[in-house]
Design a protein around this motif. Structure first.
Motif, short mmCIF file in Angstrom:
data_model
loop_
_atom_site.label_atom_id
_atom_site.label_comp_id
_atom_site.label_asym_id
_atom_site.label_seq_id
_atom_site.Cartn_x
_atom_site.Cartn_y
_atom_site.Cartn_z
N ALA A 125 19.30 28.52 15.66
CA ALA A 125 19.16 29.34 14.46
C ALA A 125 17.91 29.01 13.68
O ALA A 125 17.18 29.90 13.24
CB ALA A 125 20.40 29.16 13.57
N ALA A 126 17.64 27.72 13.47
CA ALA A 126 16.50 27.32 12.65
C ALA A 126 15.18 27.69 13.31
O ALA A 126 14.26 28.21 12.66
CB ALA A 126 16.56 25.82 12.36
N GLY A 127 15.06 27.43 14.61
CA GLY A 127 13.83 27.79 15.31
C GLY A 127 13.63 29.29 15.35
O GLY A 127 12.51 29.78 15.14
N PHE A 128 14.72 30.02 15.64
CA PHE A 128 14.61 31.48 15.67
C PHE A 128 14.15 32.02 14.32
O PHE A 128 13.24 32.86 14.26
CB PHE A 128 15.98 32.09 16.01
N ASP A 215 -1.32 23.51 15.80
CA ASP A 215 -1.72 23.36 14.40
C ASP A 215 -0.52 22.95 13.55
O ASP A 215 -0.64 22.14 12.64
CB ASP A 215 -2.31 24.68 13.88
N VAL A 216 0.62 23.55 13.87
CA VAL A 216 1.88 23.21 13.22
C VAL A 216 2.95 23.12 14.29
O VAL A 216 3.03 23.97 15.18
CB VAL A 216 2.28 24.28 12.17
N ALA A 217 3.79 22.10 14.19
CA ALA A 217 4.97 21.97 15.04
C ALA A 217 6.21 22.06 14.18
O ALA A 217 6.28 21.44 13.11
CB ALA A 217 4.95 20.65 15.81
N VAL A 218 7.17 22.83 14.64
CA VAL A 218 8.47 22.94 13.96
C VAL A 218 9.52 22.40 14.93
O VAL A 218 9.76 22.99 15.99
CB VAL A 218 8.79 24.40 13.58
N VAL A 219 10.12 21.28 14.58
CA VAL A 219 11.10 20.65 15.45
C VAL A 219 12.49 21.09 15.00
O VAL A 219 12.90 20.85 13.86
CB VAL A 219 10.97 19.12 15.42
N ALA A 220 13.20 21.75 15.91
CA ALA A 220 14.51 22.32 15.59
C ALA A 220 15.48 22.01 16.73
O ALA A 220 16.06 22.90 17.35
CB ALA A 220 14.39 23.83 15.38
N THR A 221 15.63 20.72 17.01
CA THR A 221 16.36 20.28 18.20
C THR A 221 17.85 20.09 17.96
O THR A 221 18.59 19.73 18.88
CB THR A 221 15.75 18.97 18.73
N GLY A 222 18.33 20.33 16.73
CA GLY A 222 19.76 20.41 16.48
C GLY A 222 20.50 19.10 16.58
O GLY A 222 20.03 18.05 16.15
N HIS A 401 25.40 23.53 9.20
CA HIS A 401 25.90 24.88 8.98
C HIS A 401 24.88 25.91 9.47
O HIS A 401 23.67 25.74 9.27
CB HIS A 401 26.19 25.13 7.50
N TRP A 402 25.38 26.99 10.04
CA TRP A 402 24.54 28.04 10.60
C TRP A 402 23.60 28.63 9.56
O TRP A 402 22.40 28.74 9.79
CB TRP A 402 25.45 29.11 11.17
N ARG A 403 24.14 29.02 8.39
CA ARG A 403 23.25 29.66 7.43
C ARG A 403 22.24 28.67 6.87
O ARG A 403 21.10 29.04 6.57
CB ARG A 403 24.00 30.32 6.29
N VAL A 404 22.61 27.43 6.70
CA VAL A 404 21.66 26.43 6.22
C VAL A 404 20.49 26.31 7.19
O VAL A 404 19.33 26.23 6.79
CB VAL A 404 22.35 25.07 6.00
N ALA A 405 20.79 26.32 8.49
CA ALA A 405 19.71 26.26 9.49
C ALA A 405 18.79 27.47 9.37
O ALA A 405 17.57 27.35 9.46
CB ALA A 405 20.32 26.18 10.89
N LEU A 406 19.37 28.66 9.17
CA LEU A 406 18.56 29.85 8.98
C LEU A 406 17.72 29.75 7.71
O LEU A 406 16.54 30.13 7.69
CB LEU A 406 19.45 31.08 8.91
N GLN A 407 18.32 29.24 6.64
CA GLN A 407 17.58 29.07 5.39
C GLN A 407 16.39 28.13 5.59
O GLN A 407 15.28 28.39 5.09
CB GLN A 407 18.50 28.48 4.31
N GLN A 408 16.61 27.06 6.31
CA GLN A 408 15.54 26.09 6.52
C GLN A 408 14.42 26.69 7.36
O GLN A 408 13.23 26.47 7.07
CB GLN A 408 16.11 24.83 7.18
N GLY A 409 14.78 27.47 8.39
CA GLY A 409 13.74 28.13 9.16
C GLY A 409 12.93 29.10 8.31
O GLY A 409 11.70 29.18 8.44
#
Length: 518
Positions: A125-128, A215-222, A401-409
């Protein structure tokens, strides 16, 4: 398709009203003499937004608390993934009208950061949501998404609910549609494992030997599910539920079988409600005296347990597993009481641990990676999702939480874009929901303990709100059957205006009225 006509007085100033226009629902907002009209159906799950709440510039969905801008319908809060379709409002001597065929075309944002490269590690979710928000915000650089799973991003929340029950097929799980990566120009690499991340060199090493510069890395490995450390844990028939493959294997294996679920929290209970119609039997083993003991009080837990029992689920509470037994394949589960439960398969729902290996040098003693309000863990590196220790309106928390991951992304992408509409995580409220037997329990906020609570309504009738307090102020509320009030409570928390414990104890009262009346 019918044209909607209405008078200015039909819509409260500073509020909204939902109208019918033939087979279309239209939501109209008003601010003085300015009116805007939108599709009134939430794009996430189809909720009627007219039953939600309006808070200033925000339209909040009553079901899952997606929020939209009241002036242009743009997305402010997930779990919706896009904003609302907007219709043109026309004036005449007879009043106002909306033709649902006359949509307002929002111009795309100007392209930004051309030549820039963002690498996203993780397809959850966060990476997406990071990739989705980047493209929606005009990001013109290259996006590479690396996921260890052999699937494009999908709705993980459905695994323990609609997919496991058979109500939602695999092809309906994808996030953003089956061609999302291609349509958004995402270089999606499935089945790809990352072995290391060099923050100083800004390089990522892949298992096959390839090196990617970023340039930027986003780590969303759960996170990774905990294993059960008892004799027999290696027996065939022991399952976890984290990935699509896990869910597929569990659904195939559980048909007409005796199922024991170890863990009496949300994942275990959702799985129980999904499997009980297909399995020969379902028994939930929990170590606490009541289910969901970290989220609700025993009175609420008993009511929710009764809902499960009415559907045939059995419980062994205040218990634990000492061994899994069988000859090659699982045959039984031994409890700490000495009792043996016959079982063909076991599902482990005993929690997860943060999967922070790529950023282990930044992690705390519990494996969580601290980040700032924009989800930045280090220069050029963002950490989002289950392992991020991030600021919220209720303090710094690590939430699974699913929505928290979406919020963070969303917040991370807005930070990368240096967006003028940046909403940092420190201004967002944790929220999650669970659905069992068609009934939804929603939980707003966060409480570390449940030693100071108050209940409105009747849990036995599945219509209640339960508040948890810290230092005399409500910090969390869970409930069923009070959708608009819980949406209003989230907005009150976000504004720093949550009701005091003494005020709640004089209730019940309308949280929607409390919100709109200030």
């Amino acid at each position: 398709m019918s044209i909607l006509t209405f008078q200015p007085s039909d819509v409260p100033d500073g509020g909204m009203h939902r109208f019918e226009a033939g087979d279309r629902k239209v939501l109209v907002t008003r601010d003085g003499d300015v009116f805007h009209a939108f599709d009134a159906v939430c794009p996430h799950a189809g909720a009627d937004l007219g039953s939600g709440v309006r808070c200033g510039a925000r339209i909040v969905c009553p079901w899952h608390h997606a929020a939209f801008d009241a002036s242009d319908g743009s997305l402010l809060e997930p779990p919706a993934l896009q904003g609302l379709k907007q219709y043109r409002v026309r004036r005449s001597a007879e009043g106002l009208s909306v033709d649902p065929n006359d949509t307002v075309q929002v111009p795309p944002p100007p392209p930004r950061l051309s030549g820039h490269h963002t690498v996203i590690v993780g397809g959850g979710a966060a990476g997406f949501m990071t990739a989705q928000t980047l493209r929606a915000g005009g990001y013109a650089g290259h996006i590479t998404m690396l996921t260890a799973e052999h699937r494009a991003p999908y709705d993980r929340t459905a695994l323990s609910k609609a997919y496991l029950s058979g109500d939602r097929p695999a092809e309906k799980l994808s996030l953003g549609g089956p061609n999302w990566a291609r349509d958004h120009d995402i270089d999606l690499r499935e089945g790809t494992r990352v072995t290391s991340l060099d923050r100083d060199a800004r390089q990522i090493q892949l298992a096959g030997g390839e090196t990617l510069s970023f340039d930027v890395a986003v780590v969303a490995t759960g996170a990774t599910p905990h294993a059960l450390k008892v004799p027999g844990a290696e027996l065939e028939g022991t399952h976890q539920l984290r990935s699509f493959r896990d869910a597929w294997e569990l659904r195939e294996a559980a048909e007409h079988k005796r199922v024991v679920i170890v863990g009496s929290s949300f994942i275990g209970l959702e799985a129980a409600s999904s499997l009980v119609e297909h399995a020969a039997s379902v028994t939930v083993v929990g170590q606490d005296a009541e289910i969901l003991s970290r989220a609700v009080t025993p009175r609420v837990g008993r009511a929710l347990r009764s809902l499960h029992e009415d559907h045939g689920v059995r419980f062994q509470l205040d218990s634990g597993v000492t061994a899994l037994e069988g000859r090659g394949h699982l045959e039984g589960v031994r409890l700490k009481s000495g009792e043996r439960l016959d079982a063909h398969l076991v599902l482990l729902g005993i929690g997860v641990g943060p999967n922070s290996g790529l950023l282990s040098a930044l992690a705390d003693d519990h494996g969580a990676v601290p980040v700032d309000a924009e989800l930045r863990a280090a220069p050029g590196v963002y950490a989002v999702g289950d392992f991020a220790l991030a600021p919220t309106v209720l303090g710094t928390l690590r939430m699974e939480h699913w929505r928290v991951a979406l919020q963070q992304g969303m917040s991370a992408a807005q930070s990368i874009l240096e967006s003028p509409v940046l909403e940092p995580m420190s201004g967002r409220v944790p929220f999650f929901w669970t659905q069992q037997y068609g009934k939804s329990l929603r939980y707003v906020g966060h409480a570390d303990r449940l030693d100071d609570t108050h209940l409105w309504g009747d849990p036995g009738a599945l219509k209640f709100i339960e508040f948890a307090f810290e230092d005399g102020v409500a910090v969390a509320a869970s409930g069923m059957g009070y959708d608009a009030d819980l949406a209003a409570f989230e907005e009150l928390l976000r504004q720093g205006h949550a009701p005091a414990a003494d005020e709640v104890r004089t209730g019940p009262f309308s949280l929607v009225d409390r919100l709109t009346q200030g």
